[in-house]
Design an enzyme around this catalytic site. Structure first.
Site, PDB file in Angstrom:
ATOM      1  N   ASN A  72      27.636   8.273   4.975  1.00  0.00           N
ATOM      2  CA  ASN A  72      26.829   9.116   5.853  1.00  0.00           C
ATOM      3  C   ASN A  72      25.392   9.114   5.324  1.00  0.00           C
ATOM      4  O   ASN A  72      25.202   9.220   4.117  1.00  0.00           O
ATOM      5  CB  ASN A  72      27.378  10.549   5.833  1.00  0.00           C
ATOM      6  CG  ASN A  72      26.827  11.415   6.951  1.00  0.00           C
ATOM      7  OD1 ASN A  72      25.639  11.407   7.218  1.00  0.00           O
ATOM      8  ND2 ASN A  72      27.699  12.170   7.579  1.00  0.00           N
ATOM      9  N   CYS A 116      44.416  16.324  41.715  1.00  0.00           N
ATOM     10  CA  CYS A 116      45.677  15.754  41.227  1.00  0.00           C
ATOM     11  C   CYS A 116      46.615  15.630  42.418  1.00  0.00           C
ATOM     12  O   CYS A 116      46.507  16.407  43.384  1.00  0.00           O
ATOM     13  CB  CYS A 116      46.307  16.670  40.167  1.00  0.00           C
ATOM     14  SG  CYS A 116      47.888  16.037  39.554  1.00  0.00           S
ATOM     15  N   HIS A 147      40.912  13.733  19.014  1.00  0.00           N
ATOM     16  CA  HIS A 147      40.191  14.639  19.927  1.00  0.00           C
ATOM     17  C   HIS A 147      40.269  14.157  21.377  1.00  0.00           C
ATOM     18  O   HIS A 147      39.499  14.608  22.227  1.00  0.00           O
ATOM     19  CB  HIS A 147      38.728  14.786  19.499  1.00  0.00           C
ATOM     20  CG  HIS A 147      38.555  15.618  18.260  1.00  0.00           C
ATOM     21  ND1 HIS A 147      37.369  15.702  17.584  1.00  0.00           N
ATOM     22  CD2 HIS A 147      39.428  16.384  17.567  1.00  0.00           C
ATOM     23  CE1 HIS A 147      37.514  16.500  16.534  1.00  0.00           C
ATOM     24  NE2 HIS A 147      38.756  16.918  16.493  1.00  0.00           N
ATOM     25  N   GLN A 158      37.640  11.032  15.631  1.00  0.00           N
ATOM     26  CA  GLN A 158      37.256  12.226  16.383  1.00  0.00           C
ATOM     27  C   GLN A 158      36.494  11.812  17.642  1.00  0.00           C
ATOM     28  O   GLN A 158      36.233  12.634  18.497  1.00  0.00           O
ATOM     29  CB  GLN A 158      36.374  13.118  15.507  1.00  0.00           C
ATOM     30  CG  GLN A 158      37.029  13.601  14.230  1.00  0.00           C
ATOM     31  CD  GLN A 158      36.031  14.273  13.298  1.00  0.00           C
ATOM     32  OE1 GLN A 158      35.792  15.479  13.379  1.00  0.00           O
ATOM     33  NE2 GLN A 158      35.410  13.496  12.431  1.00  0.00           N
ATOM     34  N   ASP A 178      35.088   7.939  22.646  1.00  0.00           N
ATOM     35  CA  ASP A 178      34.381   6.882  23.396  1.00  0.00           C
ATOM     36  C   ASP A 178      35.157   5.568  23.514  1.00  0.00           C
ATOM     37  O   ASP A 178      34.756   4.696  24.286  1.00  0.00           O
ATOM     38  CB  ASP A 178      33.002   6.632  22.756  1.00  0.00           C
ATOM     39  CG  ASP A 178      33.062   6.301  21.267  1.00  0.00           C
ATOM     40  OD1 ASP A 178      32.100   6.653  20.543  1.00  0.00           O
ATOM     41  OD2 ASP A 178      34.071   5.712  20.819  1.00  0.00           O
ATOM     42  N   TYR A 238      31.184  15.673  31.413  1.00  0.00           N
ATOM     43  CA  TYR A 238      31.947  14.514  30.927  1.00  0.00           C
ATOM     44  C   TYR A 238      31.676  13.267  31.777  1.00  0.00           C
ATOM     45  O   TYR A 238      31.679  12.148  31.246  1.00  0.00           O
ATOM     46  CB  TYR A 238      33.440  14.867  30.835  1.00  0.00           C
ATOM     47  CG  TYR A 238      33.703  15.712  29.598  1.00  0.00           C
ATOM     48  CD1 TYR A 238      33.820  17.100  29.688  1.00  0.00           C
ATOM     49  CD2 TYR A 238      33.736  15.126  28.339  1.00  0.00           C
ATOM     50  CE1 TYR A 238      33.980  17.872  28.544  1.00  0.00           C
ATOM     51  CE2 TYR A 238      33.910  15.890  27.194  1.00  0.00           C
ATOM     52  CZ  TYR A 238      34.034  17.272  27.300  1.00  0.00           C
ATOM     53  OH  TYR A 238      34.170  18.028  26.162  1.00  0.00           O
ATOM     54  N   CYS A 289      49.409  16.609  42.820  1.00  0.00           N
ATOM     55  CA  CYS A 289      50.214  17.814  43.031  1.00  0.00           C
ATOM     56  C   CYS A 289      49.446  18.863  43.840  1.00  0.00           C
ATOM     57  O   CYS A 289      49.974  19.919  44.152  1.00  0.00           O
ATOM     58  CB  CYS A 289      50.659  18.399  41.702  1.00  0.00           C
ATOM     59  SG  CYS A 289      49.315  19.200  40.800  1.00  0.00           S
TER      60      CYS A 289
HETATM   61  N1  APR Z   1      26.047   6.147  10.262  1.00  0.00           N
HETATM   62  C1  APR Z   1      26.830   7.090   9.660  1.00  0.00           C
HETATM   63  N2  APR Z   1      26.698   8.426   9.857  1.00  0.00           N
HETATM   64  C2  APR Z   1      25.695   8.824  10.670  1.00  0.00           C
HETATM   65  C3  APR Z   1      24.820   7.908  11.313  1.00  0.00           C
HETATM   66  C4  APR Z   1      25.035   6.522  11.078  1.00  0.00           C
HETATM   67  N3  APR Z   1      24.277   5.593  11.663  1.00  0.00           N
HETATM   68  N4  APR Z   1      23.922   8.633  12.061  1.00  0.00           N
HETATM   69  C5  APR Z   1      24.232   9.952  11.877  1.00  0.00           C
HETATM   70  N5  APR Z   1      25.295  10.066  11.040  1.00  0.00           N
HETATM   71  C6  APR Z   1      25.989  11.283  10.593  1.00  0.00           C
HETATM   72  C7  APR Z   1      25.140  12.552  10.567  1.00  0.00           C
HETATM   73  O1  APR Z   1      24.434  12.669   9.338  1.00  0.00           O
HETATM   74  C8  APR Z   1      26.209  13.638  10.715  1.00  0.00           C
HETATM   75  O2  APR Z   1      26.699  14.053   9.447  1.00  0.00           O
HETATM   76  O3  APR Z   1      27.019  11.544  11.522  1.00  0.00           O
HETATM   77  C9  APR Z   1      27.357  12.927  11.459  1.00  0.00           C
HETATM   78  C10 APR Z   1      27.588  13.409  12.885  1.00  0.00           C
HETATM   79  O4  APR Z   1      28.019  14.729  12.799  1.00  0.00           O
HETATM   80  P1  APR Z   1      28.382  15.555  14.128  1.00  0.00           P
HETATM   81  O5  APR Z   1      27.312  15.414  15.105  1.00  0.00           O
HETATM   82  O6  APR Z   1      28.768  16.916  13.662  1.00  0.00           O
HETATM   83  O7  APR Z   1      29.651  14.766  14.714  1.00  0.00           O
HETATM   84  P2  APR Z   1      31.180  14.824  14.249  1.00  0.00           P
HETATM   85  O8  APR Z   1      31.296  15.056  12.796  1.00  0.00           O
HETATM   86  O9  APR Z   1      31.829  13.643  14.805  1.00  0.00           O
HETATM   87  O10 APR Z   1      31.680  16.136  15.034  1.00  0.00           O
HETATM   88  C11 APR Z   1      33.023  16.521  14.914  1.00  0.00           C
HETATM   89  O11 APR Z   1      32.759  18.169  16.625  1.00  0.00           O
HETATM   90  O12 APR Z   1      31.561  18.504  18.479  1.00  0.00           O
HETATM   91  C12 APR Z   1      32.827  18.322  18.036  1.00  0.00           C
HETATM   92  O13 APR Z   1      34.725  17.313  19.072  1.00  0.00           O
HETATM   93  C13 APR Z   1      33.426  17.050  18.619  1.00  0.00           C
HETATM   94  O14 APR Z   1      34.561  15.244  17.476  1.00  0.00           O
HETATM   95  C14 APR Z   1      33.468  16.108  17.412  1.00  0.00           C
HETATM   96  C15 APR Z   1      33.541  17.060  16.224  1.00  0.00           C
END
Ligand code: APR
Length: 258
Positions: A216, A151, A121, A103, A106, A69, A153
Site C-alpha cells: 500500500n 424481478c 463483498h 473486497q 468490479d 450502482y 416474481c
Molecule cells: N496500489 C495499492 N494501494 C493503493 C493504491 C495503489 N495504486 N492506490 C491507493 N491505494 C490504497 C490507499 O492508500 C488505501 O489504503 O488503497 C486503499 C483503499 O482503501 P479504501 O478506499 O478504504 O478501500 P477498501 O480498503 O477496499 O475498502 C474496504 O469498504 O467501502 C467499503 O465495501 C467497500 O470493499 C470496500 C471496503
C-alpha cells in the site's frame, strides 16, 4: 521501501506453498477505478453512504441506489485490469493454493485470468430479488433493463453487493477463512483495512503461524501487525515480486538439478 524488505517478501513467497491475498480498491486504482476513502476523489467523499449503500436506502429509495450502482457499472465499461491484477493471475500456478479474497466488486481479477477468486463483498455483475423469491442473476449485464430492474416474481431486483450493516455472504466468508487458515503467507493488497470482518482475513493466517505482507502506498490501521509492509502501488510492486519469486524458484530448481 527498502530493497531488503522486497527481498525478504520475495524469499518468503518463493518458499511458500499456499498463499491467500486480501485485495481492496487500491488494486484497481491504476485501472482508473476510484477507491472509497482517498482524500478528494474517494467514492464516499462524493456519495453519502446512507443514501446509496445501506439496506435502509435500498428499501427507502431503490431507484437512487440503483442509479449509484449503474453509474459504477457504466464506468467499468472502459476499464481494464492493470499489471497488478495480471501479476496475481500469473502467481496462481506457482502455488498449490493461491486464493484471492477480494473486497472489490468490479470483477477485474477474473478478467485478468485469476480463477480462485472469492468475492466477499459481492459483485457489480450479479443481481438478486429484493422481494424474497430468491432469484439470482449472474451475469447481470449493464445496462439494467430498468432502474430499479423488475424481478419475474413481480418484485424488484437488488445489486448483489454487501451494503453497510449487512453480513458477508456466508459461503464466501467461510471459504476465505479456510484459505487463510491453510496459507503460509497472507498478502494484504490495496486496502485501508478499515472494514471488518474482511480486514481480519490476513490475521487468521498470522494466528495460524503464517507470514504477513502488506502492499500500500500509505500505512494502514493494521500495518503494525504485518511482518513486511511495502510502500508503493500494487501495479508496480506485484510484477516486481513475481519476477523475484520466479527467479528464486528457477535458481533453486537449478541447484536441485545439479
Ligand atoms: N496500489 C495499492 N494501494 C493503493 C493504491 C495503489 N495504486 N492506490 C491507493 N491505494 C490504497 C490507499 O492508500 C488505501 O489504503 O488503497 C486503499 C483503499 O482503501 P479504501 O478506499 O478504504 O478501500 P477498501 O480498503 O477496499 O475498502 C474496504 O469498504 O467501502 C467499503 O465495501 C467497500 O470493499 C470496500 C471496503
Amino acid at each position: 521501501m527498502s530493497e531488503e524488505q522486497l527481498e525478504r517478501a520475495a524469499d518468503v513467497l518463493a518458499r511458500a506453498r499456499r498463499v491467500v491475498a486480501l485485495s481492496g480498491a487500491g488494486v484497481s486504482r491504476e485501472s482508473g477505478v476510484p477507491t472509497f476513502r482517498e482524500a478528494g476523489d474517494g467514492l464516499w467523499e462524493n456519495y453519502p453512504i446512507e443514501e446509496v449503500a445501506t439496506p435502509e436506502a435500498l428499501h427507502g429509495n431503490p431507484r437512487r441506489v440503483w442509479e449509484f450502482y449503474e453509474m459504477r457499472r457504466a464506468n467499468m465499461a472502459s476499464v481494464e485490469p492493470n499489471p497488478g491484477h495480471y501479476a496475481l493471475a500469473a502467481m496462481e500456478p506457482l502455488y498449490e493454493e493461491f486464493t484471492i479474497a477480494t473486497q472489490n466488486i468490479d470483477g477485474l481479477h477474473q478478467k485478468a485470468g485469476s480463477t480462485d477468486v472469492i468475492e466477499v463483498h459481492g459483485s457489480l455483475w450479479r443481481a438478486r430479488c429484493l422481494s424474497g423469491c430468491g432469484r439470482e442473476i449472474y451475469p447481470f449485464p449493464y445496462p439494467a433493463p430498468a432502474v430499479p430492474p423488475p424481478c419475474e416474481c413481480g418484485g424488484i431486483l437488488r445489486p448483489a453487493v454487501v451494503l453497510f450493516g449487512e453480513s458477508l455472504p456466508h459461503e464466501e466468508f467461510r471459504s476465505a477463512t479456510i484459505a487463510a487458515t491453510r496459507a503460509d503467507v497472507a498478502l494484504s493488497l490495496g486496502t485501508s483495512s478499515a472494514v471488518w470482518p474482511a480486514a481480519g482475513i490476513p490475521l487468521i493466517t498470522q494466528e495460524a503461524g503464517g507470514f504477513l505482507i502488506e502492499i500500500n502506498p500509505e500505512p494502514t490501521d493494521l500495518t503494525p501487525r504485518f511482518d513486511v509492509s511495502l510502500r508503493g502501488p500494487t501495479g508496480e510492486i506485484l510484477p516486481d515480486l513475481l519476477e523475484r519469486v520466479k527467479r528464486r524458484r528457477a535458481e533453486s530448481a537449478g541447484r536441485d538439478g545439479e
